[in-house]
Design an enzyme around this catalytic site. Structure first.
Site, PDB file in Angstrom:
ATOM      1  N   GLU A  81      62.663  75.262 -10.525  1.00  0.00           N
ATOM      2  CA  GLU A  81      63.489  75.159  -9.305  1.00  0.00           C
ATOM      3  C   GLU A  81      63.753  76.504  -8.634  1.00  0.00           C
ATOM      4  O   GLU A  81      64.049  76.556  -7.435  1.00  0.00           O
ATOM      5  CB  GLU A  81      64.824  74.486  -9.627  1.00  0.00           C
ATOM      6  CG  GLU A  81      65.769  75.339 -10.480  1.00  0.00           C
ATOM      7  CD  GLU A  81      67.094  74.623 -10.768  1.00  0.00           C
ATOM      8  OE1 GLU A  81      67.064  73.508 -11.312  1.00  0.00           O
ATOM      9  OE2 GLU A  81      68.151  75.205 -10.438  1.00  0.00           O
ATOM     10  N   HIS A 131      70.170  70.758  -7.505  1.00  0.00           N
ATOM     11  CA  HIS A 131      71.199  71.506  -8.244  1.00  0.00           C
ATOM     12  C   HIS A 131      72.526  71.505  -7.482  1.00  0.00           C
ATOM     13  O   HIS A 131      73.108  72.554  -7.208  1.00  0.00           O
ATOM     14  CB  HIS A 131      70.725  72.937  -8.511  1.00  0.00           C
ATOM     15  CG  HIS A 131      71.324  73.508  -9.764  1.00  0.00           C
ATOM     16  ND1 HIS A 131      70.609  74.277 -10.645  1.00  0.00           N
ATOM     17  CD2 HIS A 131      72.570  73.409 -10.302  1.00  0.00           C
ATOM     18  CE1 HIS A 131      71.389  74.639 -11.659  1.00  0.00           C
ATOM     19  NE2 HIS A 131      72.577  74.120 -11.470  1.00  0.00           N
ATOM     20  N   THR A 147      71.132  66.673 -15.556  1.00  0.00           N
ATOM     21  CA  THR A 147      71.919  67.495 -14.627  1.00  0.00           C
ATOM     22  C   THR A 147      72.266  68.817 -15.312  1.00  0.00           C
ATOM     23  O   THR A 147      73.187  69.508 -14.892  1.00  0.00           O
ATOM     24  CB  THR A 147      73.225  66.783 -14.199  1.00  0.00           C
ATOM     25  OG1 THR A 147      73.972  66.467 -15.371  1.00  0.00           O
ATOM     26  CG2 THR A 147      72.953  65.528 -13.406  1.00  0.00           C
ATOM     27  N   SER A 148      71.528  69.156 -16.383  1.00  0.00           N
ATOM     28  CA  SER A 148      71.912  70.353 -17.141  1.00  0.00           C
ATOM     29  C   SER A 148      71.057  71.567 -16.760  1.00  0.00           C
ATOM     30  O   SER A 148      71.503  72.429 -15.989  1.00  0.00           O
ATOM     31  CB  SER A 148      71.828  70.071 -18.632  1.00  0.00           C
ATOM     32  OG  SER A 148      72.482  71.093 -19.332  1.00  0.00           O
ATOM     33  N   ARG A 149      69.858  71.655 -17.279  1.00  0.00           N
ATOM     34  CA  ARG A 149      68.941  72.737 -16.915  1.00  0.00           C
ATOM     35  C   ARG A 149      67.516  72.174 -16.918  1.00  0.00           C
ATOM     36  O   ARG A 149      67.143  71.420 -17.815  1.00  0.00           O
ATOM     37  CB  ARG A 149      69.024  73.912 -17.900  1.00  0.00           C
ATOM     38  CG  ARG A 149      70.225  74.818 -17.685  1.00  0.00           C
ATOM     39  CD  ARG A 149      70.152  75.631 -16.381  1.00  0.00           C
ATOM     40  NE  ARG A 149      71.307  76.484 -16.175  1.00  0.00           N
ATOM     41  CZ  ARG A 149      72.405  76.160 -15.486  1.00  0.00           C
ATOM     42  NH1 ARG A 149      72.514  74.973 -14.927  1.00  0.00           N
ATOM     43  NH2 ARG A 149      73.392  77.027 -15.338  1.00  0.00           N
ATOM     44  N   ASP A 162      68.872  66.639 -11.308  1.00  0.00           N
ATOM     45  CA  ASP A 162      69.571  67.583 -10.419  1.00  0.00           C
ATOM     46  C   ASP A 162      69.038  68.990 -10.652  1.00  0.00           C
ATOM     47  O   ASP A 162      69.420  69.925  -9.954  1.00  0.00           O
ATOM     48  CB  ASP A 162      71.084  67.543 -10.677  1.00  0.00           C
ATOM     49  CG  ASP A 162      71.849  68.409  -9.692  1.00  0.00           C
ATOM     50  OD1 ASP A 162      71.642  68.238  -8.470  1.00  0.00           O
ATOM     51  OD2 ASP A 162      72.625  69.286 -10.122  1.00  0.00           O
ATOM     52  N   ASP A 187      75.083  65.845 -30.981  1.00  0.00           N
ATOM     53  CA  ASP A 187      75.516  67.217 -30.723  1.00  0.00           C
ATOM     54  C   ASP A 187      75.430  67.983 -32.035  1.00  0.00           C
ATOM     55  O   ASP A 187      75.704  67.408 -33.098  1.00  0.00           O
ATOM     56  CB  ASP A 187      76.961  67.240 -30.188  1.00  0.00           C
ATOM     57  CG  ASP A 187      77.314  68.591 -29.562  1.00  0.00           C
ATOM     58  OD1 ASP A 187      77.272  69.617 -30.265  1.00  0.00           O
ATOM     59  OD2 ASP A 187      77.616  68.629 -28.356  1.00  0.00           O
ATOM     60  N   PRO A 198      73.188  73.107 -23.209  1.00  0.00           N
ATOM     61  CA  PRO A 198      72.763  74.311 -22.479  1.00  0.00           C
ATOM     62  C   PRO A 198      71.289  74.605 -22.758  1.00  0.00           C
ATOM     63  O   PRO A 198      70.726  74.082 -23.733  1.00  0.00           O
ATOM     64  CB  PRO A 198      73.646  75.413 -23.070  1.00  0.00           C
ATOM     65  CG  PRO A 198      74.167  74.890 -24.347  1.00  0.00           C
ATOM     66  CD  PRO A 198      74.068  73.400 -24.347  1.00  0.00           C
ATOM     67  N   ILE A 243      81.112  68.583 -20.201  1.00  0.00           N
ATOM     68  CA  ILE A 243      80.499  67.651 -19.239  1.00  0.00           C
ATOM     69  C   ILE A 243      80.021  66.377 -19.942  1.00  0.00           C
ATOM     70  O   ILE A 243      80.253  65.262 -19.452  1.00  0.00           O
ATOM     71  CB  ILE A 243      79.331  68.345 -18.497  1.00  0.00           C
ATOM     72  CG1 ILE A 243      79.873  69.502 -17.650  1.00  0.00           C
ATOM     73  CG2 ILE A 243      78.570  67.348 -17.629  1.00  0.00           C
ATOM     74  CD1 ILE A 243      78.808  70.432 -17.079  1.00  0.00           C
TER      75      ILE A 243
HETATM   76  P1  NAD Z   1      79.589  73.032 -23.203  1.00  0.00           P
HETATM   77  O1  NAD Z   1      79.309  74.352 -23.785  1.00  0.00           O
HETATM   78  O2  NAD Z   1      81.009  72.569 -23.046  1.00  0.00           O
HETATM   79  O3  NAD Z   1      78.817  71.904 -24.045  1.00  0.00           O
HETATM   80  C1  NAD Z   1      77.496  72.041 -24.509  1.00  0.00           C
HETATM   81  C2  NAD Z   1      77.375  71.196 -25.781  1.00  0.00           C
HETATM   82  O4  NAD Z   1      76.010  71.241 -26.196  1.00  0.00           O
HETATM   83  C3  NAD Z   1      78.222  71.717 -26.945  1.00  0.00           C
HETATM   84  O5  NAD Z   1      79.019  70.668 -27.479  1.00  0.00           O
HETATM   85  C4  NAD Z   1      77.194  72.207 -27.954  1.00  0.00           C
HETATM   86  O6  NAD Z   1      77.605  72.028 -29.297  1.00  0.00           O
HETATM   87  C5  NAD Z   1      76.008  71.324 -27.611  1.00  0.00           C
HETATM   88  N1  NAD Z   1      74.728  71.852 -28.067  1.00  0.00           N
HETATM   89  C6  NAD Z   1      74.274  73.126 -28.022  1.00  0.00           C
HETATM   90  N2  NAD Z   1      73.025  73.202 -28.528  1.00  0.00           N
HETATM   91  C7  NAD Z   1      72.691  71.947 -28.886  1.00  0.00           C
HETATM   92  C8  NAD Z   1      71.518  71.369 -29.475  1.00  0.00           C
HETATM   93  N3  NAD Z   1      70.457  72.120 -29.791  1.00  0.00           N
HETATM   94  N4  NAD Z   1      71.511  70.032 -29.695  1.00  0.00           N
HETATM   95  C9  NAD Z   1      72.597  69.275 -29.407  1.00  0.00           C
HETATM   96  N5  NAD Z   1      73.728  69.759 -28.871  1.00  0.00           N
HETATM   97  C10 NAD Z   1      73.763  71.080 -28.611  1.00  0.00           C
HETATM   98  O7  NAD Z   1      78.839  73.014 -21.791  1.00  0.00           O
HETATM   99  P2  NAD Z   1      79.181  72.096 -20.530  1.00  0.00           P
HETATM  100  O8  NAD Z   1      80.257  72.739 -19.721  1.00  0.00           O
HETATM  101  O9  NAD Z   1      79.328  70.685 -20.953  1.00  0.00           O
HETATM  102  O10 NAD Z   1      77.831  72.283 -19.693  1.00  0.00           O
HETATM  103  C11 NAD Z   1      76.585  71.789 -20.187  1.00  0.00           C
HETATM  104  C12 NAD Z   1      75.472  72.355 -19.344  1.00  0.00           C
HETATM  105  O11 NAD Z   1      75.531  71.776 -18.040  1.00  0.00           O
HETATM  106  C13 NAD Z   1      75.546  73.873 -19.060  1.00  0.00           C
HETATM  107  O12 NAD Z   1      74.991  74.619 -20.116  1.00  0.00           O
HETATM  108  C14 NAD Z   1      74.743  74.016 -17.796  1.00  0.00           C
HETATM  109  O13 NAD Z   1      73.401  74.278 -18.142  1.00  0.00           O
HETATM  110  C15 NAD Z   1      74.831  72.635 -17.149  1.00  0.00           C
HETATM  111  N6  NAD Z   1      75.530  72.657 -15.861  1.00  0.00           N
HETATM  112  C16 NAD Z   1      74.902  72.179 -14.762  1.00  0.00           C
HETATM  113  C17 NAD Z   1      75.541  72.190 -13.523  1.00  0.00           C
HETATM  114  C18 NAD Z   1      74.903  71.628 -12.269  1.00  0.00           C
HETATM  115  O14 NAD Z   1      75.381  71.885 -11.158  1.00  0.00           O
HETATM  116  N7  NAD Z   1      73.827  70.859 -12.377  1.00  0.00           N
HETATM  117  C19 NAD Z   1      76.846  72.703 -13.428  1.00  0.00           C
HETATM  118  C20 NAD Z   1      77.473  73.170 -14.597  1.00  0.00           C
HETATM  119  C21 NAD Z   1      76.811  73.147 -15.804  1.00  0.00           C
END
Ligand code: NAD
Length: 331
Positions: A264, A296, A233-235, A259, A174, A207, A155
């Site tokens: 939540e 969300h 939009t992550s968590r 988001d 990252d 994440p 994302i």
């Molecule tokens: P992904 O696993 O492809 O990417 C996560 C990235 O974070 C990886 O490159 C990883 O190396 C990096 N990372 C992990 N720990 C880290 C840290 N401490 N510091 C810096 N970087 C770090 O995941 P994704 O598919 O891109 O999804 C990301 C997040 O988006 C998911 O974990 C989820 O929580 C969230 N999400 C939200 C929705 C929504 O509807 N709002 C939908 C899908 C996912």
């Protein structure tokens, strides 16, 4: 194959009922969320299907295991709400949908930022009341601004690329950088402190892990540029809400688009209109003109729902047939 489905929304029923192979799954849709207290409702099911706000902790897994449930199928990417160690220890298997449509989330991220910055939500309401005044609607060009992307996985990368399309500078952080991708898109990796100090916009895409909980707190928010815009939009738990509110009150933060929200669970996805909201911090945030919140919904596109239903259904049927799960989906 009986699969108990929790926190079921009308769109879930629609897409899961139409997925290929869905006729071979006896979906038992429940509107309520899965918790240790509600887990008894899975009696007779071999699989349970859960979402981001179901509470799949050890106590819940113990109830499910005692009733013969064998598979936990998360219909989302994040799995911070599942006790994976307990799941394995109790002999259950778990799968998720690691990538259904990263575009859906990335596009919503940028949509939120554009709406907040250009005050489109306020303009929409004004014009509907025949108030055509522009006072208070001044935004800024994204062109030439610096966007800090925290987490360049699926994302984060797409979000960064969209911002490059606005000819914004993009810096990224990252723990495992993708150097080739960054070079191909003119994106520069920096350390987290630098990202905070140079970014006009900070967008979170990591994440939720013990190491990322409250990534933005009083100290790190203090390192951001005055007037910074923050998008999450992550968590929700990536941000310390109390510290965020304090920084909004001082005027240090220019805008916040969310988001996801720390507390939540039990609020987002529910229709609470007409009720008193018992979350004072959320009430405060909803009152600030420079805060924009969606509940969300970043994943909520036709493409994402189809893919979530396809992968989850296929994994449930594979489990029943004793076949391997789809690549990369097993936890
Ligand atoms: P992904 O696993 O492809 O990417 C996560 C990235 O974070 C990886 O490159 C990883 O190396 C990096 N990372 C992990 N720990 C880290 C840290 N401490 N510091 C810096 N970087 C770090 O995941 P994704 O598919 O891109 O999804 C990301 C997040 O988006 C998911 O974990 C989820 O929580 C969230 N999400 C939200 C929705 C929504 O509807 N709002 C939908 C899908 C996912």
């Amino acid at each position: 194959m009986i699969a108990a489905f929790y926190d079921a929304k009308p769109y879930d029923r629609d897409y899961f009922s139409r997925a290929t192979g869905a006729e071979r799954v006896d979906w038992r849709f429940h509107d309520f969320r899965l918790t240790a207290d509600t887990a008894g409702s899975a009696k007779g099911a071999q699989a349970v299907c859960v979402f981001a706000n179901d509470h799949a902790d050890r106590a819940c897994m113990e109830v499910l295991a005692s009733m013969g449930v064998k598979l936990i199928a998360l219909r989302c990417a994040g799995y911070n709400n599942l006790d994976v160690a307990a799941t394995h220890a109790l002999g259950l298997q778990a799968v998720r949908v690691p990538a259904y449509s990263p575009h859906a989330v990335a596009e919503h991220t940028v949509g939120l930022l554009l709406t907040l910055n250009r005050k489109i939500h306020r303009a929409y309401n004004r014009v509907r009341e025949l108030n055509f005044s522009l006072s208070g609607l001044v935004g800024f060009d994204l062109h030439g601004k610096t966007v800090g992307i925290v987490g360049t996985g699926r994302i984060g990368q797409i979000t960064a690329q969209i911002f490059r399309g606005f000819e914004a500078e993009v810096v990224a952080f990252d723990v495992s950088p993708s150097m080739e991708w960054a070079a191909a898109h003119g994106i520069r990796y920096v350390d987290f402190d630098t990202l905070l100090s140079v970014s006009d916009i900070v967008s979170l895409h990591v994440p939720l892990l013990p190491t990322t909980r409250h990534l933005l707190k009083a100290q790190t928010l203090g390192q951001t540029k005055a007037g910074v815009f923050i998008v999450n939009t992550s968590r929700g738990k990536l941000i310390d809400t109390s510290a965020l509110i304090a920084a909004l009150k001082t005027g240090h933060i220019g805008g916040v688009a969310l988001d996801v929200y720390e507390e939540e669970e039990g609020i987002f996805s529910e229709d609470l209109s007409g009720q008193v909201l018992h979350d004072d911090e959320l009430s405060l945030l909803l009152n600030y003109p420079n805060v924009l919140i969606t509940a969300h919904q970043a994943f909520l596109t036709r493409e994402a729902l189809s893919e979530i239903a396809r992968v989850t259904t296929e994994n449930i049927l594979n489990h029943e047939a004793g076949s391997p799960f789809l690549a990369g989906t097993q936890l």
